[in-house]
Every structure is written in structure tokens, then in C-alpha cells.
Motif scaffolding. Structure first.
Motif, short mmCIF file in Angstrom:
data_model
loop_
_atom_site.label_atom_id
_atom_site.label_comp_id
_atom_site.label_asym_id
_atom_site.label_seq_id
_atom_site.Cartn_x
_atom_site.Cartn_y
_atom_site.Cartn_z
N TRP A 65 0.83 -1.20 0.00
CA TRP A 65 0.00 0.00 0.00
C TRP A 65 0.87 1.26 0.00
CZ3 TRP A 65 -3.20 -2.25 4.59
CH2 TRP A 65 -4.07 -3.23 4.11
N PRO A 66 0.46 2.30 -0.72
CA PRO A 66 1.25 3.54 -0.76
C PRO A 66 1.11 4.34 0.53
CG PRO A 66 -0.78 3.83 -1.99
CD PRO A 66 -0.75 2.37 -1.58
N THR A 67 2.15 5.09 0.85
CA THR A 67 2.10 6.01 2.00
C THR A 67 2.51 7.41 1.52
OG1 THR A 67 4.29 5.16 2.64
CG2 THR A 67 2.39 4.28 3.80
N LEU A 68 3.47 8.05 2.16
CA LEU A 68 3.78 9.44 1.83
C LEU A 68 4.71 9.59 0.63
CD1 LEU A 68 4.29 10.87 5.42
CD2 LEU A 68 2.39 11.34 3.87
N MET A 69 5.65 8.66 0.45
CA MET A 69 6.67 8.80 -0.58
C MET A 69 6.65 7.62 -1.56
SD MET A 69 8.82 11.49 -0.54
CE MET A 69 7.27 12.40 -0.64
N PRO A 70 6.88 7.88 -2.86
CA PRO A 70 7.03 6.79 -3.82
C PRO A 70 8.30 5.98 -3.51
CG PRO A 70 6.61 8.87 -4.93
CD PRO A 70 6.91 9.20 -3.51
N ARG A 71 8.34 4.75 -4.02
CA ARG A 71 9.47 3.87 -3.74
C ARG A 71 10.02 3.26 -5.02
NH1 ARG A 71 5.06 1.22 -0.45
NH2 ARG A 71 4.68 2.73 1.21
N SER A 72 11.33 3.07 -5.05
CA SER A 72 11.95 2.32 -6.14
C SER A 72 11.75 0.84 -5.88
CB SER A 72 13.44 2.64 -6.21
OG SER A 72 14.09 2.16 -5.03
N PHE A 73 12.12 -0.01 -6.84
CA PHE A 73 11.92 -1.44 -6.62
C PHE A 73 12.82 -1.95 -5.50
CE2 PHE A 73 15.55 -1.86 -9.54
CZ PHE A 73 16.24 -2.93 -8.99
N VAL A 74 13.99 -1.34 -5.33
CA VAL A 74 14.88 -1.75 -4.24
C VAL A 74 14.28 -1.37 -2.89
CG1 VAL A 74 17.16 -1.46 -3.20
CG2 VAL A 74 16.93 -1.63 -5.68
N THR A 75 13.83 -0.12 -2.80
CA THR A 75 13.23 0.36 -1.54
C THR A 75 11.98 -0.45 -1.19
OG1 THR A 75 14.06 2.58 -1.95
CG2 THR A 75 12.29 2.35 -0.34
N GLN A 76 11.10 -0.62 -2.18
CA GLN A 76 9.88 -1.38 -1.94
C GLN A 76 10.21 -2.82 -1.57
OE1 GLN A 76 6.32 -0.41 -2.19
NE2 GLN A 76 6.36 -2.31 -1.03
N GLY A 77 11.18 -3.41 -2.26
CA GLY A 77 11.54 -4.79 -1.96
C GLY A 77 12.10 -4.95 -0.56
#
Length: 607
Positions: A60-72
Motif C-alpha cells: 500500500w502507498p504512503t507518503l513517498m514513492p518507492r523504487s523497486f529496491v526500496t519497496q523490496g
């Protein structure tokens, strides 16, 4: 307490029984030894349920977008936490069922695993490969960022799996260590005393490893690494010769004592030809332009905060700062950094007839300074302002500069320390009594006055843009466009906060681990996605990653306020005759200067 210790014994006994059963299977099948199977073997059902649930929530999204590394990485951590939490709950549930003699048939277990496998596949395929990327692209479009490719979910899930597996294996290893420790104590102690001793030993060992090993090593590394950075000088920065800045040959603060950020700050005062160019662009041909004053006292300029503040006052007196139109008392960030866009904007605004002063209290990045030198920002902000105020107050009331308080991020926390009282009313009254205005950007969630004012906001106003007492003295601004119109009825002194609704530095707090965050209430901010619900633990974990991403957000979002400074200064301390059209011209001029300078220019790069 006795029941709890009994449960620990039961867990240990159950684990030993599993090992025995696994050992028998291993002997029969020629498989790997029991201990290895316990650590690397098949996952537990309850833990897997938790991992799947937490994994889905992490998308689920929060305040900041994420790259695939950050999201992973964030999804992997969330899944590992979910596995640990539900494994513990499964253990406790098993203890309860065992006490009542309830058993679960093998057929029921097989069906449960099949159902769980189907749900896990749905989470991975629909949630990870489709919905997660879709949510991230929707959020990126709100921040005018480039979208992610269709392949986003594949490497993201690979990173998540690697992180989750590593953390889960570490958790199992720790768990096995606890069981073996309990077994060791059980050889010489009664079961109850063995369980109690195990708990105490685990707490002591954990505290030792965290405080005396990990934290101490981190502290030593940070101090060594960043002190070396502070000794350097940014590329292109040379010692100034103008008497109007610290570090010059005429200065009481030597060039070498200013530190990396201090040297950059004093050496990049806005050139008078740039100021003249802007003034002419808004019709002020022949404006009386003077060289801006910039005063800085580094950590090595004096022994302690009080002496640095005294040195700063002497520098103000030496440079003639008390004869200027505007005197800005600033609290720096953890590294000693002052946002160059903020200092340049106020100097352009007032034709250079300004003095900007600060002292350094740390050379560490703000988040590290918060951990290692907690309270240093507040001490520096209060001591500097009080020392300057004492000198300023002695001047004739009609012949002294406008005294403005400024701070960004951790600097805003320190700046508030000069006037924060017991209540919002006290804090605002202190500000009105002791200054001619306040400009704070990107306030932290711990800012005392900010928290008071936000808590005392009018009903129905959101936490990201609270309205306090009708905006009579304190006003909040969220973007560039809101800062252009001027309100002639806003009486001085003016107290302005510039904060983005998507800025995690001000919106995140530890409480959202176990309770919904206020920024999630309706209405949400204009650059915050709708629909991302709160989930225990996971939302708090996402917030930590938001904090890291906030510093790299596009200007006008997250924790980047470079676009807002021209309009913010025009709101707080406008020159006589200033108009909204002038603010638009200043916005355009500063944007042109940034583009012309380029990203490598020391004026445009932060610290």
C-alpha cells in the motif's frame, strides 16, 4: 509470572520434541541433521500466514514513492516481522490447545496449507506484480515523477524474498540460541528458575549487543567519518575577502574553524551584481544594493555553544549587522548546513540589506545528530537567539533591524527552542514579544511549538494544514502557489510554517506503528494518495522508509523546500511596496539562477 515461565518451558519442550521427531526422520531418510532442518527447514504455518498478510499490507502507498529496491527491502522486512509475530502467536495458540487437549488432524493441516498457498499466489501475482506498481505510478504522477516500467514487480519481489529469508533465518538462529540457553540452565536449575534466568540473560545479552557493540560502533564510525568530512572544503569554494562575512581576513572566526558547511555558507553570499539584476527586473533600477552579511561560528571557532554565540555577536557588531534592515537568526541542520536557496532568497528580496547568522553544534547528518547528540539543536538555537536578543534589545527601538527567526528541519526544532512555552498560546506570545517574525520549514514531528499549535488547531482542519486562531498570527503553507498572494491584513509579527503534506519528517511518528497516523485522516494532502489504509507495524515500517526517501523527493514535495523560500520570505518580512507579481518574479529569477548554476554548484547542493 509463573504461568509465563511455564509457557517458556513448554515452548522449549515443544521445540525439543520437534527436534527429536525431525531427527528420527533424518536418520530414516538420510537427510540433513535435525538442527539444520530446524533452522533452514520448512516454514511454520502461522508464520507464513503472517508473512503473507504483512507482505500485502506493505504494498500500500504512503507518503513517498518507492523504487523497486526500496519497496523490496521494506516488503521483505515487513514479511519477516509478520512471520515472527504470527509464529509467536501460533506458539501461544498451540500452548492453549495443548492445555485443553485439542489436536488438529493431518487432513485439516493439508487443506490449510493449500488455501494458504492459493492466497500467497494471489498476493504475489496480483499484489506484487500488478497492484503495487500501479499504486506507485499513481503516486509518482502526483509528484510529477517518471513512471515505473511494467517489470517493476519482478525485481521488487526478488529483493523482498532475499531480505525476508535472511531476516527469518537470523530470527530462527536467535530463537534456537534462546532454546539452547534455556536447556543449559535447565541442567542445574529448576524449570521455573531456568525459564526466569533465560529471560534475564536474553535481555542482558541483547542490551549489551545493541548498546555496547552495535550502537557504540555506530557512534565511533559516525564521529570519525563525518568529522573528516567537516574538515574538508567543497569543490570550488575559496576563502572570501569581503569583510562582511565570517572566515575573511578581517573576521574574528578563522576560515579553517568554520567547517565544511560554514565555509560554503560564507563563501557563497549572493553577489551584488546578481541582486542588482533582480531588482532591475522588477523595475527597481538604481536600487541601493549592498553586500549581504553572513556570520558563522563553527565547532572549532570556540570551545562551547555559549562562546560560539558570543563570537557570533562580536561578528555581527564587526560587520555592522545591527544596522541592516533584516537580521535573520538561524539554527542550522545537524551538519551545520543552511539551505542556500533560503539565504539567497532573503538577500535578493531585500537588496542585500540583510544579515544571516548561525552557529554549528554538530557535523553529523540530522538523523544521526538526533540519535547521538539529542538536544544539541535546541540548546544551540536557544543560546544563539538569547545572546543576540540581549544585544539587539539594547538598541533604539526605531533604529534596529527586524529580528527574524529561521530554521529548516532539525534547524526548525532548534529555532523553536527560543520561544517554546507550555502551551500554544504561550509559545505564540513569546514569539510576538521577542521577534519580528518566524519562518520555519519542514518542521519535525518533535517540534514543541509546532505540536502545540497543531494540537490546538480549529476543528475540521487537517494536520497537514492546521488553522490556529483564524490565522491571526500563525499560518501554514503547503506549496508555492499558496505563497504568492499577499494578505495586507496579516499583521506583523508573522509566524509562518512551510510544510508539505507529503513530508515524512513532520508527518511520521513512532505512534503510527500501533495507531493510525493523523495524516491518513480525510482530507488527505494534495500530494498524498488516497486509499492507503493503516496497518499495525507495517505502516510504521513504511514510515521509516518514507523518512529516507523524503530527502530525495522532487522540489515542492517531501522534504525539499527550495521552491518555497522566495514566497515564504515575502510573506514573513516583505519589503515596502512588495507585490504578488514581485514574488512571482523572484520565483522565476531564483529558478533561472539554479538552472544556470547547475547541480554541481555549491550554492545549490545541500548538506
Amino acid at each position: 509470572m509463573v504461568d509465563t515461565l511455564d509457557d517458556i518451558n513448554l515452548i522449549a519442550e515443544a521445540t525439543e520434541a520437534e527436534e527429536a521427531t525431525a531427527a528420527e526422520g533424518a536418520c530414516a531418510d538420510g537427510a540433513t541433521p535435525a538442527r539444520r532442518r530446524t533452522i533452514i527447514g520448512r516454514p511454520r504455518f502461522a508464520g507464513t500466514v503472517g508473512a503473507v498478510v504483512f507482505l500485502w499490507a506493505s504494498f500500500w502507498p504512503t507518503l513517498m514513492p518507492r523504487s523497486f529496491v526500496t519497496q523490496g527491502a521494506m516488503s521483505g522486512i515487513s514479511a519477516a516481522i509478520g512471520y515472527a509475530v504470527f509464529t509467536l502467536l501460533g506458539w501461544l495458540t498451540g500452548l492453549v490447545l495443548a492445555r485443553f487437549g485439542v489436536t488438529i488432524s493431518p487432513a485439516a493441516r493439508r487443506i490449510a496449507w493449500i488455501v494458504l498457498g492459493v492466497l500467497a499466489a494471489i498476493v504475489l501475482v496480483i499484489g506484487g506484480l500488478w497492484m503495487c506498481g500501479r499504486w506507485q505510478n499513481q503516486q509518482r504522477s502526483m509528484l510529477l515523477m517518471d513512471g515505473l516500467g511494467w517489470w517493476f514487480g519482478i525485481p521488487m519481489l526478488v529483493v523482498a524474498a532475499i531480505v525476508a529469508i535472511i531476516l527469518t533465518l537470523i530470527g530462527r538462529l536467535v530463537g534456537r540460541g534462546v532454546v539452547h540457553l534455556h536447556r543449559l540452565f535447565s541442567r542445574v536449575l529448576s524449570p521455573t528458575l531456568a525459564a526466569f534466568t533465560t529471560v534475564i540473560a536474553v535481555v542482558l545479552i541483547g542490551w549489551f549487543l545493541f548498546n555496547d557493540v552495535a550502537f557504540a560502533s555506530f557512534r565511533d564510525w559516525a564521529n570519525s567519518a563525518f568529522s573528516a568530512v567537516d574538515d574538508g572544503t567543497a569543490e570550488g569554494i575559496e576563502q572570501p575577502t569581503a569583510a562582511t562575512v565570517s572566515g575573511s581576513p578581517d573576521s574574528l572566526a578563522s576560515w579553517d574553524s568554520l567547517g565544511l558547511q560554514g565555509r560554503t555558507f560564507v563563501a557563497t553570499a549572493t553577489p551584488t551584481d546578481m541582486i542588482s539584476e533582480f531588482q532591475e527586473s522588477i523595475g527597481n533600477q538604481g536600487a541601493d544594493v549592498v553586500e549581504p552579511i553572513r556570520v558563522y561560528a563553527g565547532i572549532k571557532s570556540a570551545d562551547d555553544v555559549e562562546e560560539r554565540a558570543d563570537l557570533a555577536v562580536k561578528e555581527l557588531e564587526r560587520t555592522g549587522a545591527f544596522d541592516r534592515e533584516v537580521l535573520v537568526v538561524a539554527t542550522a541542520t545537524g551538519t551545520g548546513w543552511i539551505d542556500p536557496d533560503a539565504s539567497r532568497a532573503v538577500e535578493l528580496l531585500h537588496s542585500g540589506d540583510t544579515a544571516f547568522v548561525t552557529i554549528q553544534y554538530s557535523f553529523l547528518p540530522s538523523w544521526i545528530a538526533t540519535l547521538l547528540v539529542d538536544g544539541a539543536s535546541a540548546e544551540a538555537g536557544a543560546v544563539l537567539f538569547d545572546t543576540i536578543y540581549e544585544a539587539w534589545e539594547q538598541l533604539p527601538e526605531d533604529d534596529r533591524p527586524k529580528l527574524i527567526i529561521y530554521g529548516l528541519s532539525l534547524g526548525s526544532y532548534g529555532a523553536e527552542a527560543a520561544f517554546a512555552g507550555q502551551t500554544a498560546e504561550n509559545s505564540v506570545a513569546n514569539m510576538k514579544a521577542r521577534s519580528d517574525g518566524v519562518l520555519l520549514g519542514g518542521p519535525t514531528n518533535d517540534n514543541p511549538a509546532h505540536r502545540q499549535i497543531t494540537a490546538a488547531r480549529e476543528d475540521g482542519t487537517p494536520v497537514w494544514r492546521p488553522v490556529y486562531e483564524g490565522g491571526e498570527t500563525v499560518r501554514f503553507f503547503n506549496d508555492v502557489d499558496e505563497l504568492i498572494p499577499l494578505d495586507p491584513d496579516w499583521e506583523a509579527p508573522r509566524y509562518a510554517y512551510v510544510q508539505h503534506a507529503s513530508d515524512p519528517v513532520g508527518m511520521w511518528n513512532i505512534d503510527q506503528i500501533w495507531t493510525p497516523a493523523p495524516w491518513m485522516d480525510d482530507p488527505r494532502g494534495p500530494d498524498v494518495p488516497e486509499g492507503g489504509p493503516w496497518f499495525p507495524i507495517v505502516t510504521g515500517t513504511q514510515g521509516v522508509f518514507d523518512l529516507m526517501a523524503g530527502f530525495s523527493a522532487p522540489p515542492g514535495h517531501g522534504h525539499d523546500y527550495m521552491l518555497e523560500w522566495p514566497g515564504a520570505w515575502a510573506q514573513v518580512v516583505p519589503p515596502d511596496g512588495w507585490t504578488a507579481a514581485d514574488t512571482e518574479a523572484l520565483n522565476a529569477f531564483t529558478a533561472e539562477q539554479r538552472a544556470a548554476a547547475g547541480a554541481d554548484d555549491p550554492v545549490t547542493s545541500g548538506g
